[in-house]
Design a protein around this motif. Sequence first.
Motif: not given
Length: 649
Positions: A164-176
Amino acid sequence: MGRCKAVGIMFKLYGVLFIIMTTLLIVSALIWRKWRRKHKTQHSSSTMWNWEELIRMVRETIQQWTSDPLLDHYDNDETYRREFTRRESLRRALRVCNSGDRTQKEFVKDIISELITAHVVWTEAQYNLLIPFHRASEMSIKDKFDILLFVYTERYGADAMHELIQKYKWDQMRHHYNSNGQWEPSYEISEKDIDAAFRQERIHLQDKMRIRLITQRIYEQYKGLSVIDELRDQRVDGISGGVSGMSTSTFEQVYANGFRVHEIDNKQSRSHPTASRSYDSVWLFYKGKSIRMSFLSFGNDAELRRICHNIYKYRTPGPLTEADGYRVNDLKDGSRIVVMRPPFSESWAFFLRKFDRTNPSLEKLIPDKGSQDVIQLLRYLMKGACVTAITGAQGSGKTTLLMAIVEAIYPFYPLRVQEQAFELHLRQLYPERNILTLRETERISGQAGLDVQKKTDGSVHILGEVSTDPIAAWMIQMAQVASLFTVFTHHAKTFPDLIMSLRNSLLKTGMFHDEKIAEQQVASIIHVNVHLARDPTGKRYIERITECIPLLKTRHPSSLLDEDVEEMTRNAPISSWSSFIEVASDYYKQCLNQHSYSYRNIMEFKNGQYIWAEGLTEQLTATMLKEMTEEDNQACRNWLFSRGKPHVI
Protein backbone atom coordinates in the motif's frame (compact mmCIF):
# COMPACT_ATOMS: atom_id res chain seq x y z
CA MET A 1 -35.84 -51.21 69.88
CA GLY A 2 -38.91 -50.79 67.71
CA ARG A 3 -38.67 -47.02 68.03
CA CYS A 4 -34.99 -47.08 66.93
CA LYS A 5 -35.82 -49.16 63.86
CA ALA A 6 -38.55 -46.72 62.91
CA VAL A 7 -36.17 -43.77 63.22
CA GLY A 8 -33.60 -45.58 61.03
CA ILE A 9 -36.18 -46.26 58.34
CA MET A 10 -37.23 -42.61 58.35
CA PHE A 11 -33.63 -41.45 57.92
CA LYS A 12 -33.23 -43.81 54.97
CA LEU A 13 -36.40 -42.46 53.40
CA TYR A 14 -35.18 -38.88 53.89
CA GLY A 15 -31.86 -39.79 52.27
CA VAL A 16 -33.58 -41.30 49.26
CA LEU A 17 -35.84 -38.27 48.97
CA PHE A 18 -32.80 -35.96 49.20
CA ILE A 19 -31.03 -37.82 46.42
CA ILE A 20 -34.14 -37.73 44.24
CA MET A 21 -34.64 -34.01 44.84
CA THR A 22 -30.99 -33.24 44.10
CA THR A 23 -31.13 -35.23 40.86
CA LEU A 24 -34.30 -33.43 39.80
CA LEU A 25 -32.71 -30.05 40.50
CA ILE A 26 -29.62 -30.91 38.42
CA VAL A 27 -31.72 -32.19 35.53
CA SER A 28 -33.94 -29.11 35.73
CA ALA A 29 -30.89 -26.85 35.71
CA LEU A 30 -29.49 -28.57 32.62
CA ILE A 31 -32.84 -28.37 30.83
CA TRP A 32 -33.21 -24.71 31.75
CA ARG A 33 -29.69 -23.95 30.56
CA LYS A 34 -30.30 -25.59 27.19
CA TRP A 35 -33.61 -23.74 26.91
CA ARG A 36 -31.89 -20.46 27.76
CA ARG A 37 -29.26 -20.97 25.07
CA LYS A 38 -31.95 -21.82 22.55
CA HIS A 39 -34.00 -18.86 23.67
CA LYS A 40 -31.03 -16.54 23.32
CA THR A 41 -30.36 -17.81 19.83
CA GLN A 42 -34.00 -17.41 18.83
CA HIS A 43 -34.08 -13.97 20.40
CA SER A 44 -30.94 -12.86 18.61
CA SER A 45 -32.32 -14.11 15.32
CA SER A 46 -35.07 -11.52 15.45
CA THR A 47 -32.94 -8.54 16.50
CA MET A 48 -30.17 -6.41 15.06
CA TRP A 49 -26.77 -6.44 16.72
CA ASN A 50 -24.51 -3.45 17.18
CA TRP A 51 -20.79 -3.52 17.99
CA GLU A 52 -21.22 -3.28 21.77
CA GLU A 53 -23.70 -6.16 21.86
CA LEU A 54 -21.52 -8.38 19.68
CA ILE A 55 -18.41 -7.75 21.74
CA ARG A 56 -20.34 -8.34 24.99
CA MET A 57 -21.80 -11.59 23.67
CA VAL A 58 -18.37 -12.85 22.57
CA ARG A 59 -16.74 -11.88 25.85
CA GLU A 60 -19.42 -13.47 28.04
CA THR A 61 -19.63 -16.66 26.00
CA ILE A 62 -15.88 -17.25 25.91
CA GLN A 63 -15.61 -16.42 29.59
CA GLN A 64 -18.32 -18.97 30.33
CA TRP A 65 -16.59 -21.61 28.23
CA THR A 66 -13.23 -21.14 29.88
CA SER A 67 -14.37 -20.68 33.49
CA ASP A 68 -16.84 -23.48 34.37
CA PRO A 69 -16.52 -26.50 32.04
CA LEU A 70 -17.84 -28.90 34.71
CA LEU A 71 -21.37 -27.51 34.44
CA ASP A 72 -21.68 -28.69 30.85
CA HIS A 73 -23.41 -31.90 29.87
CA TYR A 74 -21.56 -34.41 27.69
CA ASP A 75 -22.98 -37.45 25.98
CA ASN A 76 -19.87 -39.59 26.56
CA ASP A 77 -16.25 -39.44 27.67
CA GLU A 78 -14.95 -38.86 24.15
CA THR A 79 -17.12 -35.76 23.75
CA TYR A 80 -15.97 -34.53 27.13
CA ARG A 81 -12.27 -35.00 26.30
CA ARG A 82 -12.64 -33.32 22.92
CA GLU A 83 -14.44 -30.33 24.39
CA PHE A 84 -12.04 -30.09 27.33
CA THR A 85 -9.02 -30.12 25.00
CA ARG A 86 -10.60 -27.45 22.84
CA ARG A 87 -11.22 -25.19 25.82
CA GLU A 88 -7.70 -25.70 27.17
CA SER A 89 -6.37 -24.70 23.77
CA LEU A 90 -8.58 -21.63 23.87
CA ARG A 91 -7.26 -20.66 27.32
CA ARG A 92 -3.67 -20.90 26.08
CA ALA A 93 -4.49 -18.95 22.94
CA LEU A 94 -6.16 -16.15 24.90
CA ARG A 95 -2.99 -15.69 26.97
CA VAL A 96 -0.61 -15.20 24.02
CA CYS A 97 -2.74 -14.18 21.03
CA ASN A 98 -1.76 -10.50 21.39
CA SER A 99 1.96 -11.21 21.85
CA GLY A 100 2.99 -11.78 18.26
CA ASP A 101 1.76 -15.37 17.89
CA ARG A 102 -0.16 -15.26 14.64
CA THR A 103 -1.32 -18.88 14.89
CA GLN A 104 -2.98 -18.39 18.28
CA LYS A 105 -4.52 -15.14 17.12
CA GLU A 106 -6.14 -16.87 14.15
CA PHE A 107 -7.42 -19.62 16.46
CA VAL A 108 -9.18 -17.07 18.69
CA LYS A 109 -10.60 -15.32 15.64
CA ASP A 110 -11.99 -18.63 14.37
CA ILE A 111 -13.82 -19.08 17.69
CA ILE A 112 -15.23 -15.56 17.42
CA SER A 113 -16.31 -16.20 13.85
CA GLU A 114 -18.16 -19.37 14.90
CA LEU A 115 -19.95 -17.48 17.67
CA ILE A 116 -21.16 -14.58 15.60
CA THR A 117 -22.19 -16.91 12.77
CA ALA A 118 -24.29 -19.00 15.18
CA HIS A 119 -25.90 -16.11 17.07
CA VAL A 120 -26.55 -13.58 14.30
CA VAL A 121 -28.68 -13.76 11.19
CA TRP A 122 -26.49 -11.98 8.65
CA THR A 123 -28.72 -9.95 6.40
CA GLU A 124 -27.65 -7.01 4.27
CA ALA A 125 -29.20 -4.69 6.85
CA GLN A 126 -27.17 -6.31 9.64
CA TYR A 127 -23.92 -5.90 7.68
CA ASN A 128 -24.66 -2.27 6.92
CA LEU A 129 -25.56 -1.50 10.52
CA LEU A 130 -22.01 -2.43 11.53
CA ILE A 131 -20.15 -1.18 8.45
CA PRO A 132 -22.09 0.60 5.69
CA PHE A 133 -20.74 -1.54 2.84
CA HIS A 134 -23.53 -0.31 0.56
CA ARG A 135 -22.48 3.34 0.78
CA ALA A 136 -18.82 4.33 1.00
CA SER A 137 -19.72 7.93 1.82
CA GLU A 138 -21.11 6.77 5.18
CA MET A 139 -18.04 4.74 6.11
CA SER A 140 -15.64 6.03 8.72
CA ILE A 141 -11.99 6.45 7.79
CA LYS A 142 -11.22 3.46 10.03
CA ASP A 143 -13.70 1.33 8.02
CA LYS A 144 -12.00 2.25 4.78
CA PHE A 145 -8.51 1.58 6.09
CA ASP A 146 -9.55 -1.76 7.58
CA ILE A 147 -11.04 -2.84 4.26
CA LEU A 148 -7.94 -1.73 2.34
CA LEU A 149 -5.58 -3.53 4.69
CA PHE A 150 -7.81 -6.63 4.78
CA VAL A 151 -7.91 -6.95 0.99
CA TYR A 152 -4.18 -6.37 0.60
CA THR A 153 -3.42 -8.86 3.38
CA GLU A 154 -5.38 -11.46 1.42
CA ARG A 155 -3.14 -10.74 -1.56
CA TYR A 156 0.27 -10.07 -0.05
CA GLY A 157 0.19 -11.38 3.52
CA ALA A 158 2.59 -9.58 5.87
CA ASP A 159 3.72 -7.31 3.01
CA ALA A 160 0.27 -5.72 2.66
CA MET A 161 1.17 -2.40 4.29
CA HIS A 162 4.41 -2.27 2.34
CA GLU A 163 2.51 -2.71 -0.92
CA LEU A 164 0.00 0.00 0.00
CA ILE A 165 2.74 2.44 0.93
CA GLN A 166 4.67 1.79 -2.25
CA LYS A 167 1.64 1.93 -4.55
CA TYR A 168 0.27 5.18 -3.18
CA LYS A 169 3.65 6.71 -2.23
CA TRP A 170 2.65 7.27 1.38
CA ASP A 171 6.32 7.33 2.43
CA GLN A 172 7.17 10.45 0.44
CA MET A 173 8.02 13.63 2.31
CA ARG A 174 5.28 16.24 2.25
CA HIS A 175 4.63 19.64 3.80
CA HIS A 176 1.89 20.82 6.12
CA TYR A 177 1.14 23.79 8.35
CA ASN A 178 2.52 23.63 11.86
CA SER A 179 0.95 25.24 14.93
CA ASN A 180 2.55 28.58 13.97
CA GLY A 181 1.04 28.55 10.48
CA GLN A 182 4.34 27.74 8.76
CA TRP A 183 5.01 25.04 6.22
CA GLU A 184 7.25 22.24 7.47
CA PRO A 185 8.33 18.89 6.03
CA SER A 186 6.99 15.66 7.52
CA TYR A 187 5.93 12.10 6.81
CA GLU A 188 2.22 11.52 7.27
CA ILE A 189 -0.62 9.31 6.08
CA SER A 190 -3.81 11.36 6.35
CA GLU A 191 -7.53 10.80 5.89
CA LYS A 192 -7.26 12.21 2.36
CA ASP A 193 -4.71 9.53 1.47
CA ILE A 194 -6.98 6.74 2.71
CA ASP A 195 -10.02 8.21 0.94
CA ALA A 196 -8.15 8.51 -2.36
CA ALA A 197 -6.80 4.95 -2.16
CA PHE A 198 -10.22 3.53 -1.25
CA ARG A 199 -11.89 5.28 -4.19
CA GLN A 200 -9.26 4.00 -6.56
CA GLU A 201 -9.45 0.38 -5.37
CA ARG A 202 -13.26 0.05 -5.84
CA ILE A 203 -13.48 -2.87 -3.42
CA HIS A 204 -16.50 -5.16 -3.16
CA LEU A 205 -16.46 -7.80 -0.41
CA GLN A 206 -18.33 -11.08 -0.46
CA ASP A 207 -20.25 -12.19 2.63
CA LYS A 208 -17.50 -14.52 3.87
CA MET A 209 -14.95 -11.73 3.66
CA ARG A 210 -17.32 -9.37 5.47
CA ILE A 211 -17.66 -11.87 8.32
CA ARG A 212 -13.87 -12.14 8.59
CA LEU A 213 -13.50 -8.36 8.59
CA ILE A 214 -16.13 -7.98 11.32
CA THR A 215 -14.44 -10.79 13.27
CA GLN A 216 -11.16 -8.89 13.15
CA ARG A 217 -12.83 -5.72 14.41
CA ILE A 218 -14.39 -7.62 17.34
CA TYR A 219 -11.07 -9.27 18.15
CA GLU A 220 -9.31 -5.88 18.21
CA GLN A 221 -11.59 -4.65 20.97
CA TYR A 222 -11.84 -7.93 22.86
CA LYS A 223 -8.30 -9.33 23.03
CA GLY A 224 -6.37 -7.52 20.31
CA LEU A 225 -4.38 -4.30 20.18
CA SER A 226 -7.09 -1.92 19.01
CA VAL A 227 -6.31 0.07 15.85
CA ILE A 228 -2.75 -1.24 15.56
CA ASP A 229 -3.65 -4.93 15.80
CA GLU A 230 -3.27 -5.79 12.10
CA LEU A 231 -0.48 -3.25 11.58
CA ARG A 232 1.46 -5.01 14.33
CA ASP A 233 1.62 -8.18 12.18
CA GLN A 234 2.84 -6.37 9.08
CA ARG A 235 6.45 -6.44 7.91
CA VAL A 236 7.37 -2.90 9.02
CA ASP A 237 10.18 -1.60 11.23
CA GLY A 238 8.00 -0.67 14.17
CA ILE A 239 4.93 1.03 15.63
CA SER A 240 4.61 3.48 18.50
CA GLY A 241 1.70 5.10 20.27
CA GLY A 242 1.07 7.83 22.82
CA VAL A 243 4.11 9.81 21.66
CA SER A 244 2.46 12.98 20.33
CA GLY A 245 -0.45 15.22 21.24
CA MET A 246 -1.34 16.54 24.66
CA SER A 247 -1.41 14.12 27.57
CA THR A 248 -4.45 14.06 29.84
CA SER A 249 -2.61 15.91 32.60
CA THR A 250 -1.44 18.60 30.18
CA PHE A 251 -4.91 18.97 28.70
CA GLU A 252 -6.44 19.38 32.17
CA GLN A 253 -3.76 21.87 33.12
CA VAL A 254 -4.49 23.95 30.04
CA TYR A 255 -8.15 24.22 31.05
CA ALA A 256 -7.20 24.92 34.65
CA ASN A 257 -5.21 27.93 33.41
CA GLY A 258 -8.29 29.43 31.77
CA PHE A 259 -7.95 28.29 28.14
CA ARG A 260 -10.91 27.06 26.18
CA VAL A 261 -11.28 24.63 23.32
CA HIS A 262 -11.27 27.31 20.62
CA GLU A 263 -8.09 28.86 22.05
CA ILE A 264 -6.33 25.52 21.81
CA ASP A 265 -7.75 24.79 18.40
CA ASN A 266 -6.56 28.15 17.04
CA LYS A 267 -2.99 27.01 17.64
CA GLN A 268 -3.45 23.84 15.61
CA SER A 269 -2.47 23.53 11.99
CA ARG A 270 -4.91 23.91 9.16
CA SER A 271 -4.70 20.19 8.50
CA HIS A 272 -5.59 19.36 12.10
CA PRO A 273 -8.38 21.69 13.26
CA THR A 274 -8.88 20.12 16.69
CA ALA A 275 -6.57 19.63 19.63
CA SER A 276 -4.70 16.34 19.34
CA ARG A 277 -4.53 14.10 22.40
CA SER A 278 -1.93 11.46 23.27
CA TYR A 279 -4.41 8.67 22.51
CA ASP A 280 -4.69 10.05 18.95
CA SER A 281 -1.03 9.21 18.41
CA VAL A 282 -0.07 6.29 16.13
CA TRP A 283 3.30 6.33 14.35
CA LEU A 284 4.66 3.83 11.86
CA PHE A 285 8.39 3.21 11.52
CA TYR A 286 8.99 2.22 7.89
CA LYS A 287 12.37 1.93 6.19
CA GLY A 288 13.96 4.38 8.59
CA LYS A 289 11.11 6.91 8.39
CA SER A 290 8.73 7.83 11.21
CA ILE A 291 5.35 8.23 9.52
CA ARG A 292 2.44 9.69 11.45
CA MET A 293 -0.84 7.81 10.96
CA SER A 294 -2.96 10.88 11.65
CA PHE A 295 -6.22 9.14 10.66
CA LEU A 296 -5.92 6.54 13.45
CA SER A 297 -6.80 7.01 17.11
CA PHE A 298 -7.23 4.79 20.14
CA GLY A 299 -10.31 6.85 21.00
CA ASN A 300 -9.67 7.48 24.68
CA ASP A 301 -7.08 7.17 27.44
CA ALA A 302 -8.58 3.96 28.76
CA GLU A 303 -8.01 2.17 25.45
CA LEU A 304 -4.39 3.38 25.24
CA ARG A 305 -3.81 2.17 28.80
CA ARG A 306 -5.33 -1.20 27.93
CA ILE A 307 -2.90 -1.61 25.04
CA CYS A 308 0.08 -0.59 27.16
CA HIS A 309 -0.92 -3.07 29.87
CA ASN A 310 -1.41 -5.98 27.46
CA ILE A 311 1.14 -5.59 24.68
CA TYR A 312 4.25 -6.44 26.72
CA LYS A 313 3.03 -9.42 28.79
CA TYR A 314 4.54 -12.29 26.82
CA ARG A 315 6.08 -14.74 29.32
CA THR A 316 4.78 -12.67 32.28
CA PRO A 317 7.57 -10.09 32.79
CA GLY A 318 5.77 -8.51 35.74
CA PRO A 319 3.22 -5.71 36.26
CA LEU A 320 3.66 -2.19 34.94
CA THR A 321 3.37 -0.15 38.14
CA GLU A 322 4.00 3.49 39.00
CA ALA A 323 7.09 2.43 40.94
CA ASP A 324 8.60 0.68 37.91
CA GLY A 325 7.57 3.21 35.29
CA TYR A 326 8.55 1.10 32.25
CA ARG A 327 8.98 -2.43 30.96
CA VAL A 328 11.23 -3.86 28.24
CA ASN A 329 10.40 -7.26 26.83
CA ASP A 330 10.57 -9.40 23.71
CA LEU A 331 7.52 -10.92 22.02
CA LYS A 332 6.76 -14.24 20.38
CA ASP A 333 7.86 -13.10 16.92
CA GLY A 334 11.13 -11.58 18.20
CA SER A 335 9.91 -7.99 18.35
CA ARG A 336 11.09 -5.73 21.15
CA ILE A 337 8.49 -3.84 23.14
CA VAL A 338 9.10 -0.90 25.48
CA VAL A 339 6.13 0.36 27.50
CA MET A 340 6.09 3.49 29.68
CA ARG A 341 3.55 5.07 31.99
CA PRO A 342 3.15 8.16 34.20
CA PRO A 343 4.72 9.48 36.32
CA PHE A 344 7.88 8.13 34.66
CA SER A 345 6.68 9.42 31.27
CA GLU A 346 4.30 12.28 30.59
CA SER A 347 1.75 9.93 29.05
CA TRP A 348 1.13 6.25 28.47
CA ALA A 349 3.28 5.17 25.52
CA PHE A 350 4.66 2.08 23.81
CA PHE A 351 7.41 1.42 21.26
CA LEU A 352 7.22 -1.79 19.25
CA ARG A 353 10.42 -2.47 17.28
CA LYS A 354 10.48 -5.23 14.69
CA PHE A 355 13.54 -6.80 13.09
CA ASP A 356 13.69 -8.36 9.66
CA ARG A 357 15.13 -11.84 10.15
CA THR A 358 13.92 -13.30 6.86
CA ASN A 359 17.15 -12.61 5.00
CA PRO A 360 19.56 -10.31 6.85
CA SER A 361 22.33 -10.70 4.27
CA LEU A 362 25.03 -8.09 3.75
CA GLU A 363 24.18 -7.92 0.05
CA LYS A 364 20.60 -6.94 0.90
CA LEU A 365 21.59 -4.41 3.56
CA ILE A 366 24.37 -2.71 1.57
CA PRO A 367 23.10 -2.15 -1.99
CA ASP A 368 24.92 1.03 -3.05
CA LYS A 369 27.74 1.41 -5.55
CA GLY A 370 31.02 0.06 -4.21
CA SER A 371 29.20 -2.19 -1.76
CA GLN A 372 31.21 -5.28 -2.74
CA ASP A 373 34.36 -3.84 -1.18
CA VAL A 374 32.48 -2.97 2.03
CA ILE A 375 30.91 -6.42 2.25
CA GLN A 376 34.25 -8.14 1.66
CA LEU A 377 35.96 -5.95 4.24
CA LEU A 378 33.30 -6.70 6.88
CA ARG A 379 33.65 -10.42 6.26
CA TYR A 380 37.42 -10.34 6.59
CA LEU A 381 37.13 -8.27 9.78
CA MET A 382 35.04 -11.05 11.31
CA LYS A 383 37.29 -13.83 10.02
CA GLY A 384 40.27 -11.84 11.27
CA ALA A 385 38.83 -11.73 14.82
CA CYS A 386 38.66 -7.94 15.04
CA VAL A 387 37.00 -6.38 18.08
CA THR A 388 34.30 -4.38 16.29
CA ALA A 389 32.01 -1.64 17.54
CA ILE A 390 28.86 -1.03 15.47
CA THR A 391 27.66 2.49 16.22
CA GLY A 392 24.86 4.74 15.04
CA ALA A 393 21.65 6.44 16.03
CA GLN A 394 18.44 4.62 16.91
CA GLY A 395 16.86 3.09 13.83
CA SER A 396 20.04 3.23 11.76
CA GLY A 397 20.20 -0.56 11.42
CA LYS A 398 22.78 -1.62 14.02
CA THR A 399 20.94 -4.75 15.17
CA THR A 400 20.16 -5.87 11.64
CA LEU A 401 23.78 -5.44 10.52
CA LEU A 402 24.95 -7.36 13.57
CA MET A 403 22.64 -10.24 12.61
CA ALA A 404 24.12 -10.28 9.12
CA ILE A 405 27.85 -10.13 9.91
CA VAL A 406 27.58 -13.07 12.31
CA GLU A 407 27.36 -15.20 9.18
CA ALA A 408 31.01 -14.33 8.42
CA ILE A 409 32.30 -15.59 11.80
CA TYR A 410 33.81 -19.05 11.52
CA PRO A 411 31.17 -21.69 12.41
CA PHE A 412 33.57 -23.60 14.67
CA TYR A 413 33.68 -20.71 17.17
CA PRO A 414 31.11 -20.92 20.03
CA LEU A 415 29.14 -17.67 20.28
CA ARG A 416 27.83 -16.20 23.54
CA VAL A 417 25.33 -13.34 23.34
CA GLN A 418 24.15 -10.90 26.02
CA GLU A 419 21.04 -8.73 25.48
CA GLN A 420 18.62 -6.67 27.50
CA ALA A 421 15.74 -8.32 25.61
CA PHE A 422 15.92 -11.11 23.04
CA GLU A 423 16.28 -9.31 19.70
CA LEU A 424 18.97 -11.01 17.62
CA HIS A 425 17.58 -14.58 17.75
CA LEU A 426 20.78 -15.87 16.18
CA ARG A 427 19.90 -19.52 16.75
CA GLN A 428 16.88 -19.06 14.52
CA LEU A 429 19.12 -17.64 11.78
CA TYR A 430 22.01 -20.06 12.31
CA PRO A 431 20.50 -23.21 13.89
CA GLU A 432 23.58 -25.39 13.29
CA ARG A 433 25.94 -23.16 15.29
CA ASN A 434 26.99 -23.23 18.93
CA ILE A 435 25.11 -20.14 20.19
CA LEU A 436 23.68 -19.31 23.60
CA THR A 437 21.94 -16.01 24.40
CA LEU A 438 21.40 -14.58 27.87
CA ARG A 439 19.19 -11.65 28.85
CA GLU A 440 18.50 -9.51 31.88
CA THR A 441 15.64 -10.44 34.19
CA GLU A 442 14.03 -8.93 37.26
CA ARG A 443 16.58 -10.61 39.54
CA ILE A 444 19.54 -11.25 37.22
CA SER A 445 21.40 -8.16 36.04
CA GLY A 446 23.29 -7.88 32.79
CA GLN A 447 26.55 -7.82 34.76
CA ALA A 448 25.69 -11.15 36.41
CA GLY A 449 24.87 -12.65 33.03
CA LEU A 450 28.21 -11.51 31.63
CA ASP A 451 30.01 -13.05 34.61
CA VAL A 452 28.34 -16.42 33.96
CA GLN A 453 29.43 -16.31 30.31
CA LYS A 454 33.04 -16.68 31.42
CA LYS A 455 32.24 -20.28 32.33
CA THR A 456 30.44 -21.28 29.12
CA ASP A 457 33.41 -21.98 26.78
CA GLY A 458 32.58 -19.07 24.49
CA SER A 459 35.14 -17.91 21.90
CA VAL A 460 33.25 -14.94 20.48
CA HIS A 461 31.13 -12.64 22.63
CA ILE A 462 28.36 -10.49 21.19
CA LEU A 463 26.75 -7.71 23.18
CA GLY A 464 23.43 -6.53 21.81
CA GLU A 465 24.04 -3.06 23.25
CA VAL A 466 26.67 -1.59 25.55
CA SER A 467 24.24 0.66 27.39
CA THR A 468 25.54 0.81 30.99
CA ASP A 469 28.88 1.53 32.62
CA PRO A 470 29.28 -1.95 34.22
CA ILE A 471 28.63 -3.69 30.90
CA ALA A 472 31.08 -1.39 29.10
CA ALA A 473 33.75 -2.07 31.70
CA TRP A 474 33.09 -5.80 31.56
CA MET A 475 33.26 -5.76 27.76
CA ILE A 476 36.72 -4.18 27.87
CA GLN A 477 37.88 -6.70 30.43
CA MET A 478 36.52 -9.69 28.51
CA ALA A 479 37.95 -8.48 25.20
CA GLN A 480 41.37 -8.40 26.88
CA VAL A 481 41.50 -11.83 28.46
CA ALA A 482 38.32 -13.93 28.20
CA SER A 483 37.41 -14.21 24.50
CA LEU A 484 38.96 -14.34 21.06
CA PHE A 485 37.12 -11.17 20.05
CA THR A 486 33.95 -9.21 20.79
CA VAL A 487 31.32 -7.51 18.64
CA PHE A 488 28.98 -4.96 20.21
CA THR A 489 26.69 -2.03 19.41
CA HIS A 490 26.86 1.47 20.84
CA HIS A 491 25.16 4.83 20.28
CA ALA A 492 28.33 6.93 19.88
CA LYS A 493 28.22 9.57 17.12
CA THR A 494 31.95 9.79 16.35
CA PHE A 495 34.96 7.57 16.96
CA PRO A 496 36.43 9.88 19.65
CA ASP A 497 33.00 9.84 21.35
CA LEU A 498 33.13 6.03 21.41
CA ILE A 499 36.58 5.95 23.03
CA MET A 500 35.66 8.67 25.51
CA SER A 501 32.39 6.97 26.51
CA LEU A 502 34.07 3.63 27.15
CA ARG A 503 36.93 5.35 28.98
CA ASN A 504 34.48 7.17 31.25
CA SER A 505 32.73 3.88 31.99
CA LEU A 506 36.03 2.42 33.19
CA LEU A 507 36.55 5.43 35.44
CA LYS A 508 32.99 5.41 36.84
CA THR A 509 33.12 1.74 37.76
CA GLY A 510 36.43 2.24 39.58
CA MET A 511 38.49 -0.09 37.40
CA PHE A 512 40.87 2.81 36.66
CA HIS A 513 41.49 6.17 38.27
CA ASP A 514 43.76 7.73 35.68
CA GLU A 515 42.13 9.01 32.48
CA LYS A 516 45.23 8.43 30.38
CA ILE A 517 45.63 4.81 31.41
CA ALA A 518 41.92 4.11 31.00
CA GLU A 519 42.01 5.58 27.51
CA GLN A 520 45.04 3.47 26.62
CA GLN A 521 43.17 0.35 27.69
CA VAL A 522 40.17 1.17 25.50
CA ALA A 523 42.32 2.13 22.50
CA SER A 524 44.30 -1.10 22.77
CA ILE A 525 41.09 -3.17 22.66
CA ILE A 526 38.98 -1.60 19.91
CA HIS A 527 40.15 -2.54 16.43
CA VAL A 528 37.40 -1.23 14.15
CA ASN A 529 34.33 0.99 14.35
CA VAL A 530 31.54 0.51 11.77
CA HIS A 531 29.34 3.61 11.94
CA LEU A 532 25.83 3.59 10.47
CA ALA A 533 23.79 6.63 9.47
CA ARG A 534 20.35 7.49 8.17
CA ASP A 535 19.50 10.48 6.00
CA PRO A 536 16.24 12.52 6.18
CA THR A 537 14.63 10.30 3.54
CA GLY A 538 15.17 7.22 5.71
CA LYS A 539 18.02 5.77 3.63
CA ARG A 540 20.42 3.73 5.75
CA TYR A 541 24.07 3.31 4.92
CA ILE A 542 27.50 2.72 6.45
CA GLU A 543 28.94 6.19 6.85
CA ARG A 544 32.49 5.02 7.59
CA ILE A 545 34.60 2.11 8.72
CA THR A 546 37.28 3.42 11.07
CA GLU A 547 40.43 1.77 12.39
CA CYS A 548 41.76 2.57 15.85
CA ILE A 549 45.55 3.00 16.00
CA PRO A 550 47.04 2.91 19.51
CA LEU A 551 50.06 5.19 19.78
CA LEU A 552 53.35 3.50 20.62
CA LYS A 553 54.48 3.91 24.20
CA THR A 554 57.67 5.97 24.51
CA ARG A 555 60.02 6.61 27.36
CA HIS A 556 58.85 9.53 29.46
CA PRO A 557 61.00 12.58 28.53
CA SER A 558 61.64 13.45 32.16
CA SER A 559 63.91 10.42 32.34
CA LEU A 560 66.15 12.09 29.82
CA LEU A 561 66.30 15.22 31.92
CA ASP A 562 67.57 13.15 34.84
CA GLU A 563 70.61 11.95 32.88
CA ASP A 564 73.93 13.47 33.53
CA VAL A 565 74.31 16.61 31.44
CA GLU A 566 78.04 16.01 31.16
CA GLU A 567 77.31 12.51 29.75
CA MET A 568 74.85 14.01 27.26
CA THR A 569 77.35 16.62 26.01
CA ARG A 570 80.62 14.72 26.52
CA ASN A 571 81.29 14.37 22.81
CA ALA A 572 79.59 17.65 21.86
CA PRO A 573 80.81 21.24 22.06
CA ILE A 574 79.71 23.26 25.09
CA SER A 575 77.91 25.62 22.79
CA SER A 576 75.84 22.78 21.29
CA TRP A 577 72.26 22.66 22.58
CA SER A 578 71.00 20.07 20.09
CA SER A 579 70.48 17.29 22.65
CA PHE A 580 68.64 19.54 25.05
CA ILE A 581 66.45 20.92 22.30
CA GLU A 582 65.58 17.39 21.13
CA VAL A 583 64.64 16.25 24.63
CA ALA A 584 62.63 19.39 25.29
CA SER A 585 60.82 19.02 21.97
CA ASP A 586 59.81 15.43 22.76
CA TYR A 587 58.69 16.43 26.22
CA TYR A 588 56.40 19.24 25.07
CA LYS A 589 55.01 17.15 22.20
CA GLN A 590 53.89 14.47 24.63
CA CYS A 591 52.48 17.08 27.00
CA LEU A 592 50.43 18.61 24.19
CA ASN A 593 49.21 15.24 22.88
CA GLN A 594 45.96 14.63 24.77
CA HIS A 595 45.17 11.20 23.32
CA SER A 596 46.88 7.85 23.39
CA TYR A 597 45.47 6.86 20.01
CA SER A 598 44.86 8.04 16.48
CA TYR A 599 42.37 6.79 13.93
CA ARG A 600 41.85 6.59 10.20
CA ASN A 601 38.88 5.85 7.97
CA ILE A 602 39.36 2.67 5.99
CA MET A 603 36.29 3.28 3.82
CA GLU A 604 33.75 6.08 3.54
CA PHE A 605 30.39 6.73 1.93
CA LYS A 606 30.53 9.81 -0.28
CA ASN A 607 28.34 11.03 -3.13
CA GLY A 608 26.18 7.92 -3.05
CA GLN A 609 28.99 5.36 -3.22
CA TYR A 610 31.56 3.63 -1.04
CA ILE A 611 35.17 4.59 -1.61
CA TRP A 612 38.50 3.60 -0.11
CA ALA A 613 39.90 6.27 2.16
CA GLU A 614 43.19 5.46 3.88
CA GLY A 615 42.85 1.70 3.97
CA LEU A 616 44.06 -0.77 6.58
CA THR A 617 47.31 -0.36 8.46
CA GLU A 618 49.98 -3.02 8.18
CA GLN A 619 49.63 -3.82 11.89
CA LEU A 620 45.88 -4.58 11.70
CA THR A 621 46.31 -6.47 8.44
CA ALA A 622 48.95 -8.72 9.99
CA THR A 623 46.74 -9.33 13.04
CA MET A 624 43.79 -10.29 10.86
CA LEU A 625 45.76 -12.64 8.60
CA LYS A 626 47.14 -14.49 11.61
CA GLU A 627 43.60 -15.44 12.76
CA MET A 628 42.34 -16.66 9.38
CA THR A 629 42.39 -20.14 7.91
CA GLU A 630 45.01 -20.77 5.26
CA GLU A 631 42.47 -20.49 2.47
CA ASP A 632 40.98 -17.22 3.73
CA ASN A 633 44.46 -15.87 4.45
CA GLN A 634 45.47 -16.22 0.83
CA ALA A 635 42.11 -14.93 -0.45
CA CYS A 636 42.42 -11.85 1.77
CA ARG A 637 45.95 -11.19 0.53
CA ASN A 638 44.80 -11.43 -3.07
CA TRP A 639 41.85 -9.14 -2.39
CA LEU A 640 44.01 -6.50 -0.70
CA PHE A 641 46.53 -6.72 -3.53
CA SER A 642 43.73 -6.13 -6.06
CA ARG A 643 42.73 -3.07 -4.01
CA GLY A 644 46.23 -1.60 -4.35
CA LYS A 645 47.74 -2.92 -1.09
CA PRO A 646 50.80 -4.88 -2.34
CA HIS A 647 52.72 -4.49 0.93
CA VAL A 648 50.69 -7.25 2.60
CA ILE A 649 51.99 -9.96 0.28
